[in-house]
Scaffold this active site. Sequence first.
Site, PDB file in Angstrom:
ATOM      1  N   HIS A 516       0.853  -1.179   0.000  1.00  0.00           N
ATOM      2  CA  HIS A 516       0.000   0.000   0.000  1.00  0.00           C
ATOM      3  C   HIS A 516       0.892   1.233   0.000  1.00  0.00           C
ATOM      4  O   HIS A 516       0.937   1.976   0.972  1.00  0.00           O
ATOM      5  CB  HIS A 516      -0.919   0.009   1.224  1.00  0.00           C
ATOM      6  CG  HIS A 516      -1.762  -1.231   1.372  1.00  0.00           C
ATOM      7  ND1 HIS A 516      -2.427  -1.543   2.527  1.00  0.00           N
ATOM      8  CD2 HIS A 516      -2.061  -2.217   0.490  1.00  0.00           C
ATOM      9  CE1 HIS A 516      -3.093  -2.692   2.362  1.00  0.00           C
ATOM     10  NE2 HIS A 516      -2.877  -3.124   1.135  1.00  0.00           N
TER      11      HIS A 516
HETATM   12  C1  LIG Z   1      -0.138  -9.180  -1.582  1.00  0.00           C
HETATM   13  C2  LIG Z   1      -1.006  -7.988  -1.823  1.00  0.00           C
HETATM   14  C3  LIG Z   1      -2.209  -7.858  -1.157  1.00  0.00           C
HETATM   15  C4  LIG Z   1      -3.016  -6.747  -1.366  1.00  0.00           C
HETATM   16  N1  LIG Z   1      -4.218  -6.700  -0.740  1.00  0.00           N
HETATM   17  C5  LIG Z   1      -5.019  -5.622  -0.913  1.00  0.00           C
HETATM   18  C6  LIG Z   1      -6.302  -5.576  -0.311  1.00  0.00           C
HETATM   19  O1  LIG Z   1      -6.748  -6.534   0.296  1.00  0.00           O
HETATM   20  N2  LIG Z   1      -7.045  -4.465  -0.441  1.00  0.00           N
HETATM   21  C7  LIG Z   1      -6.606  -3.396  -1.148  1.00  0.00           C
HETATM   22  O2  LIG Z   1      -7.308  -2.396  -1.176  1.00  0.00           O
HETATM   23  N3  LIG Z   1      -5.405  -3.437  -1.795  1.00  0.00           N
HETATM   24  C8  LIG Z   1      -4.614  -4.535  -1.698  1.00  0.00           C
HETATM   25  N4  LIG Z   1      -3.417  -4.594  -2.363  1.00  0.00           N
HETATM   26  C9  LIG Z   1      -3.037  -3.460  -3.220  1.00  0.00           C
HETATM   27  C10 LIG Z   1      -3.636  -3.566  -4.608  1.00  0.00           C
HETATM   28  O3  LIG Z   1      -3.125  -4.694  -5.263  1.00  0.00           O
HETATM   29  C11 LIG Z   1      -3.288  -2.309  -5.399  1.00  0.00           C
HETATM   30  O4  LIG Z   1      -3.807  -1.173  -4.715  1.00  0.00           O
HETATM   31  C12 LIG Z   1      -3.858  -2.278  -6.790  1.00  0.00           C
HETATM   32  O5  LIG Z   1      -3.536  -3.410  -7.528  1.00  0.00           O
HETATM   33  C13 LIG Z   1      -3.338  -1.027  -7.488  1.00  0.00           C
HETATM   34  O6  LIG Z   1      -3.881  -0.911  -8.774  1.00  0.00           O
HETATM   35  P1  LIG Z   1      -3.066  -0.120  -9.894  1.00  0.00           P
HETATM   36  O7  LIG Z   1      -3.887  -0.199 -11.123  1.00  0.00           O
HETATM   37  O8  LIG Z   1      -2.674   1.204  -9.378  1.00  0.00           O
HETATM   38  O9  LIG Z   1      -1.699  -0.935 -10.065  1.00  0.00           O
HETATM   39  P2  LIG Z   1      -1.504  -2.472 -10.439  1.00  0.00           P
HETATM   40  O10 LIG Z   1      -2.754  -3.223 -10.243  1.00  0.00           O
HETATM   41  O11 LIG Z   1      -0.284  -2.910  -9.730  1.00  0.00           O
HETATM   42  O12 LIG Z   1      -1.197  -2.423 -11.992  1.00  0.00           O
HETATM   43  C14 LIG Z   1      -0.075  -1.771 -12.529  1.00  0.00           C
HETATM   44  C15 LIG Z   1       0.308  -2.449 -13.830  1.00  0.00           C
HETATM   45  O13 LIG Z   1       1.194  -1.607 -14.562  1.00  0.00           O
HETATM   46  C16 LIG Z   1       2.210  -2.413 -15.142  1.00  0.00           C
HETATM   47  N5  LIG Z   1       3.347  -1.536 -15.438  1.00  0.00           N
HETATM   48  C17 LIG Z   1       4.165  -0.905 -14.554  1.00  0.00           C
HETATM   49  N6  LIG Z   1       5.060  -0.138 -15.195  1.00  0.00           N
HETATM   50  C18 LIG Z   1       4.815  -0.279 -16.506  1.00  0.00           C
HETATM   51  C19 LIG Z   1       5.420   0.285 -17.669  1.00  0.00           C
HETATM   52  N7  LIG Z   1       6.426   1.150 -17.584  1.00  0.00           N
HETATM   53  N8  LIG Z   1       4.925  -0.082 -18.881  1.00  0.00           N
HETATM   54  C20 LIG Z   1       3.879  -0.974 -18.973  1.00  0.00           C
HETATM   55  N9  LIG Z   1       3.283  -1.530 -17.896  1.00  0.00           N
HETATM   56  C21 LIG Z   1       3.742  -1.167 -16.680  1.00  0.00           C
HETATM   57  C22 LIG Z   1       2.471  -3.468 -14.107  1.00  0.00           C
HETATM   58  O14 LIG Z   1       3.116  -4.592 -14.670  1.00  0.00           O
HETATM   59  C23 LIG Z   1       1.050  -3.760 -13.645  1.00  0.00           C
HETATM   60  O15 LIG Z   1       0.443  -4.758 -14.419  1.00  0.00           O
HETATM   61  C24 LIG Z   1      -2.599  -5.711  -2.225  1.00  0.00           C
HETATM   62  C25 LIG Z   1      -1.391  -5.846  -2.908  1.00  0.00           C
HETATM   63  C26 LIG Z   1      -0.608  -6.973  -2.726  1.00  0.00           C
HETATM   64  C27 LIG Z   1       0.637  -7.112  -3.505  1.00  0.00           C
END
Ligand SMILES: Cc1cc2nc3c(=O)[nH]c(=O)nc-3n(C[C@H](O)[C@H](O)[C@H](O)COP(=O)(O)OP(=O)(O)OC[C@H]3O[C@@H](n4cnc5c(N)ncnc54)[C@H](O)[C@@H]3O)c2cc1C
Lengths: 589, 259
Positions: A516
């Site tokens: 987080h």
């Molecule tokens: C073990 C674990 C447990 C969690 N549990 C919870 C929970 O219970 N509740 C909660 O609210 N949150 C939880 N989270 C957090 C949650 O996973 C994230 O808040 C959420 O996935 C964020 O979404 P996002 O779209 O910002 O990023 P992400 O879902 O991480 O997606 C980002 C994507 O961008 C891609 N990327 C990065 N850089 C580049 C680039 N330069 N070019 C192309 N692609 C790129 C990555 O490969 C990834 O696929 C948890 C996380 C983990 C790891």
Amino acid sequence: MVTTLKPVDAVIVGFGWTGAILAQQLCDAGLEVLALERGPWRDTSTDFATGFAQDELRYMWRHHLFQNVSDDTLTIRNNVNQTALPMRHLGSFLLGTGVGSGGVHWNGQIWRFLPSDFLTKSHNQERYGKQSVTDYDLTVQDWGVTYDDLEPFYNQFDVLCGTSGKAGNLNGQIQPGGNPFEGARSAEYPTPPMAQTYGPTLFGKAATDLGRHPFPHPTGNLSQPYVNNLGAQIGACTYCGFCEKFGCGNYSKASPQTTVLPYVMAKSNFTLRTESEVLKVELSPGRKQATGVSYVNSAGEEFFQPASLVILSSYILQNVRLLLLSGIGTPYNPQTGLGVVGKNYAYQTMSSVNVFFDDKLINPFIGAGALATVVDDFNGDNFDHSGLGFIGGAYIAGMVTGGRPIEMIYTPQGTPAWGLAWKHAAAKNYLRSFSLSVHGSCMSHRGNYLDLDPTYRDIHGRAMLRMTFDFTDNEHKMSDYLTDRAAEIAKAMNPREIKLNRRTGSWNVVPYQTTHNTGGAIMGDNPTNSVVNKYLQSWDVPNVFSMGAGAFPQNAGYNPTGTVAALAYHSAQAIIQQYLKSPGPLVQA
Amino acid sequence: MDKPVPGRRQFLIGTAVVVGTGLAGVLGTTVRDGELGAPPRSFRGGVPWTEGQADAPPGVSGEDYKFFTPAERMFIEAAVSRLIPNDEVGPGALEANVPFFLDRQLAGPFGRGDHYYLGGPWPKGTPEQGYQSRFSPAQVYRAAIAAIDKHTRANFNGTDFAKLSDDDRDKLLKSMESGSLQLEDGVDAKTFFTMLLQNTKEGYFSDPIYGGNKDMAAWKMIGFPGAHYDYREWVTRHGEPVPFPPVSFKGRPGWNGES
Ligand SMILES: Cc1cc2nc3c(=O)[nH]c(=O)nc-3n(C[C@H](O)[C@H](O)[C@H](O)COP(=O)(O)OP(=O)(O)OC[C@H]3O[C@@H](n4cnc5c(N)ncnc54)[C@H](O)[C@@H]3O)c2cc1C
Ligand code: SF4
């Protein structure tokens, strides 16, 4: 050689939770949308089927689904006087990669922040005086968006996921069985709460005896089958206990795969390219407009992808890094306090209390990522902070996410880490113990920030992101106070003994805490205090939008993704209803 | 680019270029190795899904040692049998076949430092900055075993670690754990100890397909049912013993006549 590709209306950088949500929204609005994802395609039957999904070694300890840091990581230090060194192995947070990313291997704990969380500065200042928000060099801010603004979008995410829970506040009416402290909801949860196992049930009883207000944790591990608004079918959770850090083999954890992808992948105006890493957002000569992105694929081929709209959805750390590498916005300077990109990096302040019974079989292997009974009495400003010397709080959860034996064997205070004494303690306590989790806020602080590392480079020769972070006295005081409140509940369960795992010392990159990470691309009401406006639109380059928890000016005492998703929907609506009609700044600086 | 390929079940390969690995021609076969980088792909018009492909776990077979020399193997057996000793409560690490597990881990991607960033420069760093070494895990083990044997030979009349008494080995392991033992040749005793203890517990408690946790005895000892995936019936049966014997990915004795 760089190949220039056919222009698209919108390019989405990263295809996790926010990338999938934006792709669906913009495709439905009729745009030609391209998503670029650095990792591979992933689906349930190929990548985490039930025959092999429950593999603790491979997924948790060998990081099979996580970002491989061997060719790109970030550097870390506790303060500006240290030299930042690479995070050589994942630990404190487990960065996602690949289609679905963290949405695949999250717990599914789905929270809304409190109305007062969006007014951290003004609310606390009004109630506790100016020093409450400036002590310890805190740099907290209001969000520029309110709970009421976001409520319809929180609801939209619940409808997408089929969130299981019980409302505590429906349109201002307090409901029995839910969280009485939450902001008003416009609708009940789409599915009822999960049934609770023994540990969370004991916790709930003890909390009630102490006059607290326990309720079942809202969860994306669904209590019953559900068909969402996009026609996707989600199954019922089987309490397999291999949830967070693992993909769900049952189609029963809300994830991009189970909720959005079947719909969006079928759209004729959507394309996804995997193994394609965006290196930079390209700007027009005046630097007022993005012309597209440059990327390189796993075969080493380089491309320029022109686009009218650039959506950064690459998780907070990569979003901030891409803004810095592309020269969008002024980098934050911790000495002068000027500049905004990288400012107010924050995290989550975690502690726990283990409880050990002689007479009760907890059976911890019956678990799920968000299986918990929770009290919210000491979160945010749900309690009077007068004289306590800190702001913020935490939820306290009697939680059993699983009993995976390499990670989750609890042993009593004073047990050595190895030898016969350790083995005997493990054998004796495994079935008869569980943990209360104290999930605390983390305020922003002048010295905590993100910038580019001067020394270390990734495989493409780009500067790594540098993280400078430590917990401040505000966080330590909050965490100690909350850990004591958790210990009260633990004792009220009448266990043989308890063990307090307080949050002590400096932030350490080794033990897992949470994924987080927040801040660095913060939102606000004007360009001098923020990187993006309330619609997550860059103040400097208005056709760039930055999704994710990077927008949080500080972190509340909840898991972030509910709020991350609500902000994404809120942004998508503004793009579709306002920006597309008249491209340009949605808020005048 | 991005043109539908008929007859491939909405599964479209656009800029598909297979990088130089044994993966050439993998699309459409039943092998999918998630440990190797995938080629770039482009998808349009539906969820790609290929029948029969699974990123199945990389289990091990055979009994021979691939990484440890005979002397290193003696060291490892002597160390892990102190980290988790055998008695009537449950197996020791040796009885659970942990040395074999470690051997196969170090001979594979983990040993090579896959999922570790090993680029320089390499200053020592603070404890909060975690692992800071140029060595991959396999290099850490090899260098540390040599340095510890060098230390014991110098301090215990020419005796290798493996030949020391239980007490002496425990004392040495404790001094590694606390960081007080100073070793030569660039080896940090505490870094090695932390890794060895973690990997030992991994071998003790992971699925037997990886070579340790022999007969699932470590799971039996604590009462973990293993790879079960459905506990719905038991959720509200509070405090009742769950009578499932442990099961691994390969099943359990009595299934398929396997043991
Ligand atoms: C073990 C674990 C447990 C969690 N549990 C919870 C929970 O219970 N509740 C909660 O609210 N949150 C939880 N989270 C957090 C949650 O996973 C994230 O808040 C959420 O996935 C964020 O979404 P996002 O779209 O910002 O990023 P992400 O879902 O991480 O997606 C980002 C994507 O961008 C891609 N990327 C990065 N850089 C580049 C680039 N330069 N070019 C192309 N692609 C790129 C990555 O490969 C990834 O696929 C948890 C996380 C983990 C790891
Ligand atoms: S606990 Fe439930 S939601 Fe989580 S992985 Fe297992 S079956 Fe899926």
